[in-house]
Design a protein around this motif. Structure first.
Motif, PDB file in Angstrom:
ATOM      1  N   PHE A 195       0.862  -1.177   0.000  1.00  0.00           N
ATOM      2  CA  PHE A 195       0.000   0.000   0.000  1.00  0.00           C
ATOM      3  C   PHE A 195       0.899   1.228   0.000  1.00  0.00           C
ATOM      4  O   PHE A 195       1.684   1.423   0.914  1.00  0.00           O
ATOM      5  CB  PHE A 195      -0.878  -0.018   1.254  1.00  0.00           C
ATOM      6  CG  PHE A 195      -2.067   0.895   1.227  1.00  0.00           C
ATOM      7  CD1 PHE A 195      -1.937   2.255   1.013  1.00  0.00           C
ATOM      8  CD2 PHE A 195      -3.338   0.385   1.469  1.00  0.00           C
ATOM      9  CE1 PHE A 195      -3.039   3.092   1.014  1.00  0.00           C
ATOM     10  CE2 PHE A 195      -4.457   1.213   1.476  1.00  0.00           C
ATOM     11  CZ  PHE A 195      -4.309   2.571   1.243  1.00  0.00           C
ATOM     12  N   ILE A 196       0.791   2.062  -1.032  1.00  0.00           N
ATOM     13  CA  ILE A 196       1.607   3.269  -1.099  1.00  0.00           C
ATOM     14  C   ILE A 196       0.807   4.439  -0.533  1.00  0.00           C
ATOM     15  O   ILE A 196      -0.314   4.709  -0.961  1.00  0.00           O
ATOM     16  CB  ILE A 196       2.115   3.541  -2.538  1.00  0.00           C
ATOM     17  CG1 ILE A 196       3.051   4.745  -2.555  1.00  0.00           C
ATOM     18  CG2 ILE A 196       0.990   3.679  -3.533  1.00  0.00           C
ATOM     19  CD1 ILE A 196       3.863   4.837  -3.833  1.00  0.00           C
ATOM     20  N   HIS A 197       1.380   5.098   0.455  1.00  0.00           N
ATOM     21  CA  HIS A 197       0.691   6.162   1.184  1.00  0.00           C
ATOM     22  C   HIS A 197       1.150   7.519   0.653  1.00  0.00           C
ATOM     23  O   HIS A 197       2.294   7.933   0.880  1.00  0.00           O
ATOM     24  CB  HIS A 197       0.981   6.042   2.686  1.00  0.00           C
ATOM     25  CG  HIS A 197       0.581   4.717   3.262  1.00  0.00           C
ATOM     26  ND1 HIS A 197      -0.717   4.427   3.647  1.00  0.00           N
ATOM     27  CD2 HIS A 197       1.308   3.589   3.481  1.00  0.00           C
ATOM     28  CE1 HIS A 197      -0.769   3.189   4.110  1.00  0.00           C
ATOM     29  NE2 HIS A 197       0.445   2.656   4.013  1.00  0.00           N
ATOM     30  N   THR A 198       0.260   8.194  -0.047  1.00  0.00           N
ATOM     31  CA  THR A 198       0.580   9.493  -0.635  1.00  0.00           C
ATOM     32  C   THR A 198      -0.147  10.639   0.058  1.00  0.00           C
ATOM     33  O   THR A 198       0.338  11.763   0.082  1.00  0.00           O
ATOM     34  CB  THR A 198       0.200   9.518  -2.129  1.00  0.00           C
ATOM     35  OG1 THR A 198      -1.206   9.265  -2.251  1.00  0.00           O
ATOM     36  CG2 THR A 198       0.966   8.460  -2.900  1.00  0.00           C
ATOM     37  N   ALA A 199      -1.323  10.366   0.612  1.00  0.00           N
ATOM     38  CA  ALA A 199      -2.067  11.397   1.336  1.00  0.00           C
ATOM     39  C   ALA A 199      -1.353  11.680   2.658  1.00  0.00           C
ATOM     40  O   ALA A 199      -0.708  10.794   3.231  1.00  0.00           O
ATOM     41  CB  ALA A 199      -3.494  10.931   1.595  1.00  0.00           C
ATOM     42  N   PRO A 200      -1.434  12.904   3.171  1.00  0.00           N
ATOM     43  CA  PRO A 200      -0.700  13.256   4.398  1.00  0.00           C
ATOM     44  C   PRO A 200      -1.213  12.510   5.613  1.00  0.00           C
ATOM     45  O   PRO A 200      -2.425  12.466   5.868  1.00  0.00           O
ATOM     46  CB  PRO A 200      -0.925  14.770   4.518  1.00  0.00           C
ATOM     47  CG  PRO A 200      -2.181  15.037   3.752  1.00  0.00           C
ATOM     48  CD  PRO A 200      -2.189  14.048   2.626  1.00  0.00           C
ATOM     49  N   LEU A 201      -0.293  11.957   6.376  1.00  0.00           N
ATOM     50  CA  LEU A 201      -0.667  11.134   7.520  1.00  0.00           C
ATOM     51  C   LEU A 201      -1.236  11.925   8.691  1.00  0.00           C
ATOM     52  O   LEU A 201      -1.725  11.338   9.649  1.00  0.00           O
ATOM     53  CB  LEU A 201       0.541  10.318   7.988  1.00  0.00           C
ATOM     54  CG  LEU A 201       0.927   9.146   7.071  1.00  0.00           C
ATOM     55  CD1 LEU A 201       2.281   8.571   7.467  1.00  0.00           C
ATOM     56  CD2 LEU A 201      -0.145   8.063   7.104  1.00  0.00           C
ATOM     57  N   PHE A 202      -1.185  13.266   8.611  1.00  0.00           N
ATOM     58  CA  PHE A 202      -1.852  14.039   9.653  1.00  0.00           C
ATOM     59  C   PHE A 202      -3.368  14.025   9.454  1.00  0.00           C
ATOM     60  O   PHE A 202      -4.120  14.433  10.345  1.00  0.00           O
ATOM     61  CB  PHE A 202      -1.348  15.487   9.705  1.00  0.00           C
ATOM     62  CG  PHE A 202      -1.612  16.301   8.450  1.00  0.00           C
ATOM     63  CD1 PHE A 202      -2.879  16.751   8.130  1.00  0.00           C
ATOM     64  CD2 PHE A 202      -0.561  16.625   7.600  1.00  0.00           C
ATOM     65  CE1 PHE A 202      -3.116  17.508   6.987  1.00  0.00           C
ATOM     66  CE2 PHE A 202      -0.791  17.374   6.456  1.00  0.00           C
ATOM     67  CZ  PHE A 202      -2.065  17.820   6.144  1.00  0.00           C
ATOM     68  N   HIS A 203      -3.817  13.537   8.283  1.00  0.00           N
ATOM     69  CA  HIS A 203      -5.238  13.486   7.984  1.00  0.00           C
ATOM     70  C   HIS A 203      -5.787  12.119   8.358  1.00  0.00           C
ATOM     71  O   HIS A 203      -5.147  11.088   8.143  1.00  0.00           O
ATOM     72  CB  HIS A 203      -5.474  13.752   6.496  1.00  0.00           C
ATOM     73  CG  HIS A 203      -6.908  13.943   6.133  1.00  0.00           C
ATOM     74  ND1 HIS A 203      -7.753  12.880   5.895  1.00  0.00           N
ATOM     75  CD2 HIS A 203      -7.655  15.060   5.992  1.00  0.00           C
ATOM     76  CE1 HIS A 203      -8.960  13.336   5.606  1.00  0.00           C
ATOM     77  NE2 HIS A 203      -8.934  14.658   5.661  1.00  0.00           N
TER      78      HIS A 203
END
Length: 309
Positions: A195-203
């Protein structure tokens, strides 16, 4: 229900499988489990107690993920900071939920003096990757998981309203885990190999994707922030099988002038949310990825976050 359960299971059932990839930093589940135990010990050495809030102002990285799970391991609650906020908004969120510890990515050090002046309750501020940070982690003694669970506070996620300052949403272990399990339990709901995480992890939406991947034992791949060329290159390089995007991100990827030169054949699913997708965009995506599975989610921060999938 508790958020660190996936770490214990991963270290027991597939210890040598790859858990996280952040550039050249690649870790097995065994190594990640050990790093989180050390991070938790480092936080305890700072005086973090059960329920204490710990914040991070950073782009996506393995350090951000260690902050999330390490804080939970130590018994604290995360308060991830929106990097797009002004120093005044950041300071408000820190003071509003009595955050005592703040970690800061070097990219945002320029905001730090104003933040500290406006949030006098901060007791510890560390710059990620600095000599002080490295020494803080290296000298730490790993500790046992604090074992907080159920209705214990796990996160305070700030969400924008129509007026005034952001509002802090208190989420428990049960809130976050049950929301993730609800999506996983849907038909074809489990995350795939990587799983590639591109959205900001603060969200909270990106946090939900991270939790789902960890629960399912998938490899999590991180890019610092969404930049189309970097994302396309990382999908090809890592042979990523799954990604979360918002419709605007999808359009930016397929409209990029170099889109066609990348081999994206490894992708099997695109999860998306945050806004509706228009039919013209979906038609283009289906023509470019005829065998792709698309999964749309709807939710909000107060729901932890997913309501429908």
């Amino acid at each position: 229900m508790y958020l660190t359960q996936c770490l214990h299971r991963g270290a027991r059932s597939h210890p040598e499988a790859i858990a996280t990839i952040d550039g050249d930093r690649i870790r097995t589940w065994r190594a990640w489990h050990a790093d989180i135990a050390r991070f938790g010990g480092a936080l305890r050495a700072l005086g973090v107690q059960d329920g204490d809030r710990v914040a991070m102002l950073s782009r996506n990285s393995a350090d951000f993920v260690d902050y999330i799970f390490g804080t939970i391991w130590a018994g604290g609650a995360i308060n991830p900071v929106n990097v797009r906020w002004t120093p005044r908004e950041i300071a408000y969120s820190l003071s509003n939920c009595a955050t005592r510890v703040l970690f800061v990515d070097p990219a945002f050090v320029g905001k730090l003096d104003e933040i500290r002046s406006l949030a006098p309750g901060l007791e510890h501020v560390l710059i990620v990757g600095s000599d002080e940070w490295q020494e803080w982690l290296a000298s730490a003694t790993p500790v046992e998981d604090a074992g907080r669970s159920g209705d214990d506070l796990a996160a305070v996620m700030y969400t924008g309203g129509t007026t005034g300052f952001p509002k802090g949403v208190m989420l428990s272990h049960r809130n976050l885990v049950s929301a993730a399990l609800g999506v996983i339990a849907c038909p074809e709901g489990r995350t795939s190999d990587s799983f590639i995480h591109t959205a900001p992890l603060f969200h909270v939406g990106a946090l939900a994707g991270l939790l789902m991947a960890a629960i399912c034992g998938s490899t999590s791949i991180f890019v610092p922030a969404f930049e189309p060329l970097a994302v396309l290159a990382e999908i090809e390089k890592r042979r990523a099988t799954e990604i979360f995007l918002v419709p605007t991100m999808m359009r930016m990827l397929i409209d990029h002038p170099e889109f066609s030169r990348f081999d994206l054949s490894s992708l099997r699913r695109i999860r998306y949310g945050a806004s509706p997708i228009d039919l013209a965009l979906m038609d283009r995506l289906l023509s470019l990825f005829p065998s792709m599975q698309f999964s749309q989610a709807y939710g909000m921060t107060e729901l932890g976050p997913t309501a429908t999938s």
